[in-house]
Design a protein around this motif. Structure first.
Motif, short mmCIF file in Angstrom:
data_model
loop_
_atom_site.label_atom_id
_atom_site.label_comp_id
_atom_site.label_asym_id
_atom_site.label_seq_id
_atom_site.Cartn_x
_atom_site.Cartn_y
_atom_site.Cartn_z
N GLU A 907 0.85 -1.19 0.00
CA GLU A 907 0.00 0.00 0.00
C GLU A 907 0.88 1.25 0.00
OE1 GLU A 907 -2.26 0.97 3.47
OE2 GLU A 907 -0.95 -0.12 4.83
N GLU A 908 0.27 2.36 -0.40
CA GLU A 908 0.93 3.67 -0.45
C GLU A 908 2.06 3.73 -1.48
OE1 GLU A 908 -0.43 6.09 1.06
OE2 GLU A 908 -1.80 4.98 2.36
N THR A 909 2.15 2.71 -2.36
CA THR A 909 3.16 2.75 -3.43
C THR A 909 2.85 3.94 -4.35
OG1 THR A 909 3.39 0.36 -3.31
CG2 THR A 909 4.15 1.44 -5.33
N GLU A 910 3.92 4.58 -4.85
CA GLU A 910 3.75 5.78 -5.65
C GLU A 910 3.03 5.47 -6.96
OE1 GLU A 910 4.41 8.87 -4.85
OE2 GLU A 910 5.09 8.23 -2.85
N GLU A 958 -3.02 5.00 -8.98
CA GLU A 958 -3.25 5.92 -7.86
C GLU A 958 -2.66 5.28 -6.60
OE1 GLU A 958 -7.73 4.36 -6.63
OE2 GLU A 958 -7.53 6.24 -7.73
N LYS A 959 -2.42 6.12 -5.59
CA LYS A 959 -1.93 5.56 -4.32
C LYS A 959 -3.02 4.69 -3.71
CE LYS A 959 1.73 8.48 -2.50
NZ LYS A 959 2.17 9.27 -1.33
N ASP A 961 -4.62 2.82 -0.57
CA ASP A 961 -4.65 2.79 0.90
C ASP A 961 -5.39 1.52 1.32
OD1 ASP A 961 -4.96 3.10 3.62
OD2 ASP A 961 -5.44 5.23 3.52
#
Length: 1733
Positions: A907-910, A958-959, A961
């Motif tokens: 998660e939160e990968t660019e 998209e990021k 979450d």
């Protein structure tokens, strides 16, 4: 025309085209199907086509026909199994299959008691094991879901026994385990719980209210066992003697007390005089008073009435001898001998005898009260020939009474007369026997039998005295009897003593034994007196007599064998062996009599029960009681004893019949009498009064029938219906006034009447029918009648003139068939009336007919025209639709294997991060991706990913979450498809989103407050709120720690669903006084590296228990108080402190082990500890008081201190001068002559008690101090100081002893032997006895030297508690003066009973008190000392306490109550113990006090919820603040410890945002709106915390019920517009997916397009569809198509425009969404324009 008819025939449904009469049932056994009740409409049951023998159904026109024809509504609620029979009807050919639908029960009903309260009346004498039937609960469920068990709330007296009625119904019986006691527990309330067999079980409750009925098991008890009272003999008749009170713990008539010989009002009796008192006749009355209650039990006590003498008798003078003449010059001549007496006693009987001073005569005392009147000197007749002598006798009573006796002495004669002369010579009654006249000997004793004849010889006195015959006569011997009664005579010639009259011992002595007559033998010349006694022996001349000729007793029939009933004793005037010796009772089978001894020696009878009584067999018993004396033969007296046997409730009611069978027509009106049941009870009174009620009736019976509780009449409450219920069976209970019951059964059979018309139900009908077709089935119908028997038999008919026949089929089915071929030209229409008829009806009930008219049309003529028009209309209305149902058929297109491709990303990968290369994974070329227009479609239609068509790489768009996408779900999977066109192809794939540690644990509450009792045991755990962490896996919560402290550590628990929560564990005892509050920091740690953490403050409030007793700052308080301090003055304030808080720290002050004297003198304020003076002080009486003071806190712990009050003397007593000896005449030549001897004393102390003694200066006398405060007054002149300067006084001390209460005249000692003097010295030297307080306790007999007791001594009045009790006195000798010191020790006897100043002792003891703790008891007071004082205490048997004896500093004994076994307030909130004090007498005297121990509650019970899991269904559209569920818990503790608060436990933030719980009521309400599509259920952990922080847990399972609140959504994945004409069929125009977020039926979808378009919809996998061409298109015919895609609740419209130009860019095609509403639901439309290329 023909084609239209053919199409119409295809759509017209003609049922049962071929039915034959002989059609058989398909198979012998019915087909069985099963369904659970409450199943949703449309629930799948079975596939009929798969059942054997049915084959293809669609071609045979199947129909379902139910027997009830009511839509499966009429079901018997209690019938099991619940079977719905129905038929499967097949046409072509006609065939009927029997089938049954078994409806399975679910647990959707809780048990219900018809009565919320069940009253019971139970006698306290009921034996353990007795069972009491209770009303059963009702449960509409059946089988395992029906009632399975009953429980009762915990209690000490009852348990539940569950009985099976034999019909599968269970009912509860309340079984008594332990004897009831109405006095301890008059009423019980128990909770009866009925449980079914569900999982979890449902329950219902009812309150069982038990009224414990009193029996007469307590005898009356007097407040005192002994009443002592003193009354004066002049008390008026009906004067109040004493007020007594008794009590009886029983109630009602059992507690009403009557007492003999006294008046009663509210159990208080006043005793009064019935006749005048006479002290001289009777000094003491001992009465035994009996108190009887209303049922015959009795209690006794003794009243001792001491009559106090008053001075109401004047002295009497009895002349014994008188000399008629005297010679002159004859000194010391005896003139008269007389005796004086006074019938009064004490000071009233003391007398002074005197004559005038101016006469030459002297009175000299002799023995007892005898006097001689002698001449003082020689008389001279010439000077005076006559003397009038007045003898005056005066008593010393108040008022003083006197008698005067006058003697006239003449020369030759003497006359007797009466006169009054105030001048008297008083001779004080310090009598000294004359040495010349004395009793030389004592005679006898003699004896004689009473009633002996007159003249009977008793003895020869002359011989006994050693006198000759003539000497008796010459010396003038005579007999002087007591009271001057001439019982005896002396024959002086022979010296014989004879009986002068018959002696009646009873008249002379009453009950006294021995009966002794005192008399004297008087000898004159010289005077000599001899004492003698005559003992009168008793003979058996009186029979026993009962004062009550009839005695009435009331005895309960349940009285135990061996119980005794004291009866009135008989009186017998005889004494000794002639008195009553035995009692007998007339022969009987129930009683015997025992002869018992009273304390005064009399015998009384006790009636003893040998055999149980039965009032029903023998309500009254008459016995004869016989009293027998000890004579030979014995005399006897009789009395009748009438015994009324008092009824107890020992017989249950009995019905005349155990079974009542009754028939009642179903048309009986409401209120009709069904039957009158009758029961009888052989008991009497309230126990024989019967009330009737139904026992465990069903709800239906309670609504249908009612019973009159008094008469037993059973009547209809509503009409009965045979068709609904054929019979009723109910148990009827008859209950008497004591709670016993009997049962019978009523079987009510409903008699059917013909009240229901037949019913015709048409199952199939064919109209119109073709002509020329014989045996055509026109209709299939059934006929039914709900009535039974002949009333339910039916037959059917039609008109006779019709070409139709009725043919019976199976059961009540009929077919209407043509009898012959019909000709439409002859008759085009038939009206047929089907008439059901009831055969064999009674005349009074004619048959009822039902007519149903049906019109049949041939298939020719206008009917065909009519039918054709109808077809045209239908053609216009019903257009051909191509509906593609979501029973999906996969296209022939190939798919990339059955398995999905899996990828993962953190998660939160660019954005733009590489995930995978799809082209390589799918085996595709990079160029193929562009040519086939590859795209990525996610299931949620969000663009989380995209594919790079140039490289085939799958990239993050998209990021992501994880927490937003999946919340706490793990793994977090994102489903997507890669779609390829030309040809269409799908590839399924999954993206796993991996969690990173991006969230810290958080506590929802920043402060957690816990209340913990300081008595909490080590090891107790306390649940803590868990922290929340949005991360999952190893990044979620992994550990808890707590800040360092000395009391607690953390224990981590696993909830079972992978979550952990902390528990606070106590490892060291808390102390509220040391640390009332603790603050700890609770830390939650996740598993990250490094770990994240969250904290909260844990505030622990330590609750106080009563573990500290009050403490005084000093053990001893000393205070000095002036003796003249006014009453009410403040003395001192005593103060103690208690470290405990609240009620446990509130202190009350009381005197402890204080004597009655202290309680009368001082009082203490219980709240402030201020000590005040209550009565005047007297230093001379008591110099100091030692007061023990006890401080007791609110929990019952106490501590003592001592207050020493020293009384300061003031000079409030004047000196006292007591004259011991005085010489009035002194010889003139006397030197240093003793004039007077006196003592001086002052009762004050110290300087106030010092005295100075003086006389006037101008007198020739002086004072000399002798011994102590004794002084002599001596003549000063004519004394020679040089020869004798002082008087030496010799002081010697002797000790004597006497027991208190010894009779007056008792011998103490002989002073002659002790002093060493002769007897003659005592009189010559004026010996006398003088006590320090100048009271005449002893008398000195100067003739013998004997010390005689002059009055009864009461040790307690003289010395109180001082031991030894010593009275100091002096033996005083004059001439010369000499003192002898002596002591008289008064020894104690056991004449006082111990008494408790407080009859009720209240203790408050916490149930947490440890065994071994002691509690001091108030000591009993006993005026006796030494071994006669209190020596022991005992305690009534109990399992919790024993006594330990302690010695106080003063030597008195007191008791300590020691706890042996822990207390439990929930089991026993109060204990009643009897404390008994015993002195050391033989037998010992005793006193009792009631010790009430109130057990204070501690928090030792955790709350308990009614259910472990609450399951709730809540619609998702429920408004805010809707009630979800109300939870309830109970706590057995009381007060603050039992007050509960509700809260969530270990719940997520989401639950806290969605729900809220009321802390007091337990109501859980919605705080936010629910959304089924987001969360389908919630599991909410709840806890109930009591006031001491103990908690109980439960869970609420909230299932969110879906509602249809989401419109379907259509997502276009691919679209081709324009399209080329002449394209091959099955060209893909569009690819789209359809989804609905609702569930179940709400989420089911149907997809379709219009019917008149050359396009088709084809389903692919899941909810994906393709829109393809059905045939080649021709632009010249139609250049544009508007296509509407319609889903269930959704429509999407697209426009296809044939091309005007070959190059129109696809990107310019707009898409317009539009939401429409219709009756079918919600629609979503999109419009697009497509152009050809």
């Amino acid at each position: 025309m023909e084609a239209r008819v053919e199409r119409a025939v295809q759509q017209r449904q003609v049922l049962f085209l071929c039915v034959f009469l002989q059609v058989s049932w398909a198979g012998g056994e019915p087909l069985l199907y099963f369904v659970e009740e409450e199943a949703e409409k449309g629930t799948f049951l079975a596939n009929l086509a798969n059942d054997p023998g049915l084959g293809e159904l669609s071609a045979r026109g199947p129909r379902i026909i139910s027997d009830q024809n009511t839509g499966f509504l009429l079901l018997d609620p209690l019938t099991e199994p619940c079977v719905l029979p129905f038929q499967l009807l097949l046409e072509k050919p006609l065939q009927i299959f029997r089938a049954e639908l078994w409806v399975r029960d679910i647990n959707d009903h809780s048990s219900v008691f018809l009565d919320r309260e069940i009253p019971l009346k139970i006698l306290e004498v009921t034996t353990p094991g007795a069972a009491f039937l209770l009303e059963s609960a009702q449960d509409s469920d059946v089988g395992t879901n029906n009632l399975r068990n009953y429980t009762i709330s915990p209690n000490a007296y009852f348990h539940i026994h569950v009985h099976d009625s034999g019909e599968g119904i269970i009912y509860p019986e309340l079984v008594l385990d332990r004897l009831l006691d109405q006095e301890e527990v008059p009423e019980l309330s128990l909770l009866l719980t009925a449980l079914d067999g569900g999982s979890p079980p449902s329950s219902g409750t009812a309150l069982v209210c038990i009224l414990v009925l009193d029996i007469n098991d307590n005898a009356p008890e007097f407040v005192q066992s002994l009443y002592k009272v003193q009354v004066t003999e002049d008390s008026l008749v009906v004067s109040l003697v004493v007020t007594m009170s008794a009590r009886d713990l029983d109630t009602g008539s059992n507690g009403e007390i009557n007492s003999q010989n006294v008046s009663n009002q509210s159990n208080i009796w006043q005793s009064s005089f019935k006749a005048e008192l006479n002290y001289e006749a009777m000094q003491i009355y001992t009465l035994t008073i009996q108190a009887k209650d209303g049922r015959g039990l009795s209690g006794k006590h003794t009243m001792v009435v001491q009559v106090t003498d008053i001075n109401d008798n004047p002295p009497e003078l009895l002349m014994s001898s008188l000399t008629t003449s005297i010679k002159e010059n004859s000194p010391e001549t005896v003139i008269a001998v007389f005796r004086i007496r006074d019938r009064d006693s004490g000071n009233n009987a003391k007398m002074v005898c005197s004559i005038q001073d101016n006469l030459p005569f002297v009175l000299k005392p002799s023995v007892e009260n005898y006097y001689t009147l002698v001449t003082d000197s020689s008389l001279d007749r010439e000077k005076r020939a006559e003397y009038n002598i007045t003898i005056t006798v005066t008593d010393t009573g108040t008022p003083r009474l006197k008698t005067e006796h006058n003697i006239t002495v003449l020369e030759r004669a003497m006359e007797i007369g009466w006169m009054h002369n105030p001048r008297q010579r008083q001779v004080l009654v310090f009598f000294v026997l004359l040495s010349m006249y004395g009793a030389s000997a004592e005679l006898g004793p003699y004896s004689v039998v009473e009633e002996t004849e007159r003249g009977f010889f008793v003895a020869n006195v002359g011989k006994d005295l050693g006198l000759g015959l003539t000497e008796m006569s010459t010396r003038g011997a005579r007999i002087i009897s007591q009271w001057n009664k001439e019982h005896l005579q002396l024959k002086v010639q022979t010296g014989d003593l004879l009986i002068n009259d018959k002696l009646d011992r009873e008249k002379l002595c009453g009950p006294s034994e021995p009966c002794i007559l005192h008399f004297q033998v008087l000898m004159e010349k010289p005077l000599e007196i001899f004492q003698a006694e005559l003992r009168v022996k008793d003979i058996n001349d009186h029979s026993p007599v009962f004062t009550e000729r009839e005695m009435f007793l009331k005895i309960p029939e349940n009285s135990p064998i061996g119980i005794s009933f004291p009866l009135s004793n008989a009186l017998d005037l005889d004494v000794g062996s002639n008195n009553v010796q035995n009692y007998k009772i007339s022969p009987n089978s129930h009683f015997r009599v025992l002869t018992q001894n009273r304390s005064d020696g009399r015998k009384y009878p006790e009636l003893v029960l040998d055999k149980e009584l039965d009032r029903e067999e023998e309500p009254e018993i008459s016995l004869t009681l016989t009293a027998l004396d000890g004579g030979s033969p014995p005399r006897y007296g009789t009395a009748q004893v009438r015994i009324e046997v008092v009824d107890t409730n020992d017989n249950a009611p009995e019905f005349e019949q155990s079974l009542y069978k009754v028939h009642i027509p179903e048309d009986s009106p409401v209120g009709s009498l069904v039957v009158t049941v009758s029961a009888s009870d052989v008991d009497s009174g309230v126990y024989g009064k019967i009330s009737y009620a139904f026992f465990q009736p069903s709800e239906d019976i309670s609504k249908t029938l009612e019973v009159n509780p008094m008469t037993g009449e059973i009547r209809l409450r509503k009409k009965v219906d045979f068709e609904t219920v054929l019979s009723y069976e109910v148990d009827i209970k008859a209950t008497d006034g004591g709670g016993l019951s009997g049962k019978c059964t009523l079987l009510l059979q409903v008699v059917d009447v013909n009240d229901n018309p037949p019913e015709v139900t048409v199952s199939a009908l064919t109209t119109p029918i073709p002509e020329n077709s014989p045996d055509i089935v026109v209709a299939v119908f059934s006929v039914s009648d709900p009535d039974s028997g002949d009333n339910g038999k039916t037959s059917s008919s039609i008109q006779d003139d019709l070409p139709f026949l009725l043919k019976p089929s199976v059961k009540n089915f009929y077919t209407l068939v043509t009898q012959k071929t019909l000709d439409r030209e002859e008759r085009a229409e038939y009206n047929i009336t089907i008439t059901p008829i009831l055969p064999n009806l009674p005349p009074q009930c004619p048959g009822k007919e039902i007519e149903e008219n049906r019109t049949f049309y041939n298939s020719f003529g206008f009917n065909i025209q009519f039918l054709e028009e109808t077809m045209e209309i239908r053609g216009a209305l019903v257009l051909r639709k191509r509906q593609v149902l979501i029973i999906f058929v996969l296209l022939g297109l190939s798919q990339a294997g059955p398995e999905s491709v899996r990828y993962s990303v953190a998660e939160e990968t660019e954005i733009g991060s590489f995930v995978a290369n799809l082209a390589r994974d799918l085996g595709l070329g990079v160029e193929e991706l562009s040519s086939r227009e590859a795209r990525v479609v996610c299931d949620d239609n969000e663009k989380h990913l995209h594919i790079d068509l140039l490289t085939g790489d799958l990239l993050v768009n998209e990021k992501l979450d994880r927490e937003e996408l999946c919340d706490s779900t793990e793994p977090c999977v994102l489903h997507f498809q890669m779609v390829l066109e030309n040809p269409l192809q799908f590839f399924r794939a999954e993206l796993h989103i991996k969690d990173i540690n991006d969230h810290s644990p958080t506590f929802l509450d920043k402060e957690i407050v816990i209340k913990i009792s300081e008595s909490t045991i080590i090891g107790t755990t306390f649940l803590m709120e868990s922290a929340q962490d949005l991360d999952v896996g190893s990044n979620s919560l992994q550990n808890y720690t707590v800040s360092p402290n000395s009391h607690f550590h953390i224990k981590i628990q696993d909830s079972g669903d992978g979550k952990i929560y902390p528990e606070l564990v106590l490892h060291r005892a808390l102390d509220h006084e040391e640390e009332p509050e603790l603050r700890l920091t609770l830390i939650a740690l996740d598993g990250g590296s490094p770990p994240r953490s969250g904290t909260t403050l844990v505030l622990i409030k330590v609750l106080d228990i009563n573990d500290n007793a009050p403490e005084f700052p000093q053990r001893l308080y000393e205070v000095q108080v002036l003796e003249d301090t006014p009453v009410g003055s403040w003395i001192i304030t005593i103060s103690a402190k208690d470290l405990d808080a609240g009620n446990y720290g509130k202190i009350s002050y009381t005197f402890f082990h204080a004597s009655e004297d202290i309680r009368k003198t001082f009082e203490i304020n219980p709240l402030s500890g201020e000590v005040y003076l209550r009565s005047h002080l007297d230093f001379e009486a008591i110099q100091s008081h030692i007061i023990n003071i006890q401080a007791t806190d609110g929990g019952g712990l106490s501590e003592e201190c001592t207050l020493l009050v020293k009384i300061i003397d003031i000079n409030d007593n004047p000196p006292e001068v007591t004259m011991s000896s005085i010489t009035k005449i002194i010889p003139e030549n006397a030197s240093e002559t003793l004039v007077a001897l006196f003592s001086v004393r002052d009762q004050d102390a110290g300087e106030n008690g010092r005295v100075v003694c003086s006389i006037q200066d101008d007198l020739p006398f002086f004072l000399k101090r002798t011994f102590k405060n004794f002084f002599t007054l001596v003549a000063e002149k004519a004394l020679d100081r040089e020869e004798r300067p002082e008087y030496n006084i010799t002081i010697t001390t002797w000790r004597y002893s006497v027991a208190e209460e010894m009779e007056i005249g008792s011998f103490i000692g002989n002073v002659v032997k002790d002093i060493g003097l002769g007897v003659e010295d005592l009189a010559a030297r004026g010996a006398r006895v003088i006590f320090d307080d100048y009271k005449p306790y002893l008398q000195l007999d100067r003739q013998t030297g004997n010390l005689i007791l002059n009055e009864k001594l009461d040790r307690e009045a003289l010395c109180d508690l001082t031991e030894p009790c010593i009275l100091n006195f002096q033996i005083l000798l004059e001439n010369p003066l000499q003192f002898f010191r002596a002591e008289l020790r008064v020894k104690d006897i056991n004449d006082h009973t111990p008494t408790f100043l407080d009859k009720h002792i209240l203790l408050k003891i916490s149930e947490s008190t440890t065994p071994g703790t002691s509690f001091q008891m108030d000591s009993a007071q006993d005026l006796d000392v030494g071994k006669n004082a209190v020596q022991n205490y005992t305690l009534s048997p109990n399992p919790h306490f024993h006594l330990k004896l302690q010695d106080s500093e003063e030597g008195r004994k007191y008791a300590e109550l020691l706890l042996d076994q822990p207390l439990d307030r929930e089991k026993e909130p109060e204990l009643r113990l009897t404390l008994t004090a015993l002195d050391g007498g033989s037998p010992p005297r005793s006193a009792t006090a009631l010790v009430r121990v109130l057990v204070s509650d501690i928090n030792d019970n955790a709350p308990e919820f009614e259910r472990s899991v609450y399951e709730v269904l809540v619609p998702e559209n429920s408004p805010l603040d809707s009630l979800v569920v109300k939870v309830s818990a109970t706590d057995l503790d009381a007060g603050l410890n039992g007050e509960l608060s509700y809260s969530f436990s270990h719940v997520s933030r989401d639950i806290r945002k969605t729900f809220e719980i009321h802390p007091i009521s337990g109501e859980v309400r919605l705080k936010a709106l629910l959304d089924f599509e987001l969360i389908k259920s919630y599991t909410i952990n709840i806890q109930a915390i009591d006031g001491g922080s103990l908690s109980g847990k439960s869970a609420i399972l909230v299932s969110v019920v879906d509602v249809n609140d989401n419109p379907p959504e259509i997502v276009i994945t691919s679209l081709i517009s324009p399209i080329p004409e002449n394209s091959s069929p099955d060209m893909v125009v569009a690819v789209f997916s359809l989804r609905d977020q609702d569930s179940g039926d709400n989420g089911r979808m149907v997809c379709s397009i219009q019917d008149n378009l050359p396009f088709l919809l084809k389903p692919t996998f899941k909810n994906f569809y393709t829109l393809v061409t059905e045939s080649p298109l021709d632009r010249e015919k139609r250049a544009e198509y508007n296509i509407t895609i319609t889903g269930a609740n959704a429509q999407v419209t697209y426009s296809l425009l044939p091309p005007l130009d070959a190059h129109v860019p696809l990107a310019s095609l707009p898409v317009f969404p539009n939401i429409l509403e219709s009756d079918l639901g919600r629609k979503s439309e999109r419009s697009s324009t497509f152009q050809n290329s």
